[in-house]
Design a protein around this motif. Structure first.
Motif, PDB file in Angstrom:
ATOM      1  N   LEU A   9       0.838  -1.203   0.000  1.00  0.00           N
ATOM      2  CA  LEU A   9       0.000   0.000   0.000  1.00  0.00           C
ATOM      3  C   LEU A   9       0.872   1.252   0.000  1.00  0.00           C
ATOM      4  CD1 LEU A   9      -2.721   1.394   0.093  1.00  0.00           C
ATOM      5  CD2 LEU A   9      -2.727   1.045   2.580  1.00  0.00           C
ATOM      6  N   VAL A  10       1.927   1.251   0.795  1.00  0.00           N
ATOM      7  CA  VAL A  10       2.843   2.396   0.840  1.00  0.00           C
ATOM      8  C   VAL A  10       3.470   2.612  -0.534  1.00  0.00           C
ATOM      9  CG1 VAL A  10       5.012   3.268   1.808  1.00  0.00           C
ATOM     10  CG2 VAL A  10       3.305   2.221   3.306  1.00  0.00           C
ATOM     11  N   ALA A  11       3.913   1.539  -1.177  1.00  0.00           N
ATOM     12  CA  ALA A  11       4.519   1.650  -2.511  1.00  0.00           C
ATOM     13  C   ALA A  11       3.510   2.196  -3.518  1.00  0.00           C
ATOM     14  CB  ALA A  11       5.051   0.289  -2.966  1.00  0.00           C
ATOM     15  N   HIS A  12       2.267   1.738  -3.432  1.00  0.00           N
ATOM     16  CA  HIS A  12       1.225   2.222  -4.344  1.00  0.00           C
ATOM     17  C   HIS A  12       0.971   3.716  -4.134  1.00  0.00           C
ATOM     18  CE1 HIS A  12      -2.431   2.414  -6.697  1.00  0.00           C
ATOM     19  NE2 HIS A  12      -3.015   2.991  -5.666  1.00  0.00           N
ATOM     20  N   VAL A  13       0.845   4.140  -2.882  1.00  0.00           N
ATOM     21  CA  VAL A  13       0.607   5.560  -2.588  1.00  0.00           C
ATOM     22  C   VAL A  13       1.792   6.401  -3.061  1.00  0.00           C
ATOM     23  CG1 VAL A  13       0.311   7.255  -0.735  1.00  0.00           C
ATOM     24  CG2 VAL A  13      -0.997   5.121  -0.697  1.00  0.00           C
ATOM     25  N   ALA A  14       2.996   5.929  -2.805  1.00  0.00           N
ATOM     26  CA  ALA A  14       4.189   6.667  -3.239  1.00  0.00           C
ATOM     27  C   ALA A  14       4.226   6.791  -4.754  1.00  0.00           C
ATOM     28  CB  ALA A  14       5.457   5.979  -2.723  1.00  0.00           C
ATOM     29  N   SER A  16       1.723   6.561  -6.916  1.00  0.00           N
ATOM     30  CA  SER A  16       0.603   7.290  -7.516  1.00  0.00           C
ATOM     31  C   SER A  16       0.573   8.768  -7.145  1.00  0.00           C
ATOM     32  CB  SER A  16      -0.724   6.624  -7.129  1.00  0.00           C
ATOM     33  OG  SER A  16      -0.949   6.746  -5.746  1.00  0.00           O
ATOM     34  N   THR A  17       1.362   9.170  -6.146  1.00  0.00           N
ATOM     35  CA  THR A  17       1.317  10.568  -5.704  1.00  0.00           C
ATOM     36  C   THR A  17       2.634  11.309  -5.865  1.00  0.00           C
ATOM     37  OG1 THR A  17       1.933   9.982  -3.442  1.00  0.00           O
ATOM     38  CG2 THR A  17      -0.436  10.048  -3.957  1.00  0.00           C
ATOM     39  N   GLY A  18       3.714  10.580  -6.050  1.00  0.00           N
ATOM     40  CA  GLY A  18       5.014  11.227  -6.119  1.00  0.00           C
ATOM     41  C   GLY A  18       5.625  11.496  -4.763  1.00  0.00           C
ATOM     42  N   LEU A  19       4.989  11.002  -3.709  1.00  0.00           N
ATOM     43  CA  LEU A  19       5.544  11.154  -2.370  1.00  0.00           C
ATOM     44  C   LEU A  19       6.713  10.189  -2.191  1.00  0.00           C
ATOM     45  CD1 LEU A  19       2.256  11.211  -0.248  1.00  0.00           C
ATOM     46  CD2 LEU A  19       3.697  13.165  -0.810  1.00  0.00           C
ATOM     47  N   SER A  20       7.585  10.504  -1.259  1.00  0.00           N
ATOM     48  CA  SER A  20       8.650   9.556  -0.915  1.00  0.00           C
ATOM     49  C   SER A  20       8.014   8.391  -0.159  1.00  0.00           C
ATOM     50  CB  SER A  20       9.700  10.231  -0.033  1.00  0.00           C
ATOM     51  OG  SER A  20       9.162  10.485   1.257  1.00  0.00           O
ATOM     52  N   GLU A  21       8.755   7.299  -0.025  1.00  0.00           N
ATOM     53  CA  GLU A  21       8.243   6.146   0.727  1.00  0.00           C
ATOM     54  C   GLU A  21       7.922   6.549   2.171  1.00  0.00           C
ATOM     55  OE1 GLU A  21       7.982   2.588  -0.019  1.00  0.00           O
ATOM     56  OE2 GLU A  21       8.139   3.107  -2.149  1.00  0.00           O
ATOM     57  N   ALA A  22       8.765   7.361   2.785  1.00  0.00           N
ATOM     58  CA  ALA A  22       8.543   7.787   4.172  1.00  0.00           C
ATOM     59  C   ALA A  22       7.278   8.645   4.280  1.00  0.00           C
ATOM     60  CB  ALA A  22       9.751   8.549   4.699  1.00  0.00           C
ATOM     61  N   GLU A  23       7.103   9.564   3.340  1.00  0.00           N
ATOM     62  CA  GLU A  23       5.910  10.415   3.349  1.00  0.00           C
ATOM     63  C   GLU A  23       4.655   9.573   3.117  1.00  0.00           C
ATOM     64  OE1 GLU A  23       7.673  14.596   1.580  1.00  0.00           O
ATOM     65  OE2 GLU A  23       7.287  12.932   0.194  1.00  0.00           O
ATOM     66  N   ALA A  24       4.728   8.655   2.177  1.00  0.00           N
ATOM     67  CA  ALA A  24       3.586   7.784   1.888  1.00  0.00           C
ATOM     68  C   ALA A  24       3.243   6.935   3.110  1.00  0.00           C
ATOM     69  CB  ALA A  24       3.879   6.899   0.685  1.00  0.00           C
ATOM     70  N   VAL A  27       1.316   9.048   5.521  1.00  0.00           N
ATOM     71  CA  VAL A  27      -0.049   9.269   5.045  1.00  0.00           C
ATOM     72  C   VAL A  27      -0.907   8.036   5.331  1.00  0.00           C
ATOM     73  CG1 VAL A  27      -1.481   9.564   2.984  1.00  0.00           C
ATOM     74  CG2 VAL A  27       0.543  10.997   3.308  1.00  0.00           C
ATOM     75  N   VAL A  28      -0.387   6.864   4.998  1.00  0.00           N
ATOM     76  CA  VAL A  28      -1.130   5.622   5.227  1.00  0.00           C
ATOM     77  C   VAL A  28      -1.418   5.452   6.714  1.00  0.00           C
ATOM     78  CG1 VAL A  28      -1.002   3.099   5.107  1.00  0.00           C
ATOM     79  CG2 VAL A  28      -0.337   4.480   3.120  1.00  0.00           C
ATOM     80  N   GLN A  29      -0.426   5.694   7.562  1.00  0.00           N
ATOM     81  CA  GLN A  29      -0.641   5.572   9.007  1.00  0.00           C
ATOM     82  C   GLN A  29      -1.699   6.556   9.498  1.00  0.00           C
ATOM     83  OE1 GLN A  29       3.459   6.003  10.253  1.00  0.00           O
ATOM     84  NE2 GLN A  29       3.551   3.830  10.827  1.00  0.00           N
ATOM     85  N   ASP A  30      -1.687   7.774   8.986  1.00  0.00           N
ATOM     86  CA  ASP A  30      -2.693   8.770   9.375  1.00  0.00           C
ATOM     87  C   ASP A  30      -4.094   8.332   8.965  1.00  0.00           C
ATOM     88  OD1 ASP A  30      -0.810  10.417  10.516  1.00  0.00           O
ATOM     89  OD2 ASP A  30      -0.763  11.856   8.852  1.00  0.00           O
ATOM     90  N   VAL A  31      -4.232   7.827   7.761  1.00  0.00           N
ATOM     91  CA  VAL A  31      -5.541   7.391   7.269  1.00  0.00           C
ATOM     92  C   VAL A  31      -6.048   6.200   8.079  1.00  0.00           C
ATOM     93  CG1 VAL A  31      -6.765   6.379   5.301  1.00  0.00           C
ATOM     94  CG2 VAL A  31      -5.233   8.323   4.954  1.00  0.00           C
ATOM     95  N   VAL A  32      -5.175   5.246   8.334  1.00  0.00           N
ATOM     96  CA  VAL A  32      -5.570   4.079   9.128  1.00  0.00           C
ATOM     97  C   VAL A  32      -5.987   4.514  10.532  1.00  0.00           C
ATOM     98  CG1 VAL A  32      -4.721   1.948  10.199  1.00  0.00           C
ATOM     99  CG2 VAL A  32      -4.247   2.410   7.789  1.00  0.00           C
TER     100      VAL A  32
END
Length: 89
Positions: A9-14, A16-24, A27-32
Motif C-alpha cells: 500500500l505504501v509503494a502504491h501511494v508513493a 501514484s502521488t510522487g511522495l517519498s516512501e517515508a511520506e507515503a 499518510v497511510v498511518q494517518d488514514v488508518v
C-alpha cells in the motif's frame, strides 16, 4: 496498529502521488488511524462538532447515522435512541 503499514500500500501511494516512501508511510498511518476511531468516539466527536455550529439534535443524529453507513468499515446501523445514549449515556 502495526508499527509499519502494508508495504504494498505504501509503494502504491508513493508511486501514484510522487511522495517519498517515508511520506507515503506517514499518510497511510494517518488514514488508518483516522478510520480506527471507535464508533462511540466518532459519534461523540461529531455530535459535539455539529452542536458547536448550531445544528439541532434531530438533524445531528440523522447526519451521523448517514455518515456511519459510509465509513470504510461500516458501523452497525444505530437508531437515534442508540446514538443519543452514546452521547448522553
Amino acid at each position: 496498529m502495526p508499527s509499519r503499514p502494508d508495504p504494498d500500500l505504501v509503494a502504491h501511494v508513493a508511486a501514484s502521488t510522487g511522495l517519498s516512501e517515508a511520506e507515503a508511510a506517514r499518510v497511510v498511518q494517518d488514514v488508518v488511524a483516522f478510520h480506527a476511531e471507535p464508533v462511540e468516539a466518532y459519534v461523540r466527536r461529531r455530535h459535539a462538532h455539529l452542536k458547536t455550529y448550531g445544528a439541532r439534535n434531530d438533524e445531528i443524529f440523522a447526519r451521523i447515522a448517514a455518515e456511519l453507513a459510509t465509513r470504510v468499515v461500516a458501523a452497525p446501523a444505530l437508531s437515534e435512541r442508540q446514538l443519543r445514549r452514546l452521547v448522553y449515556g
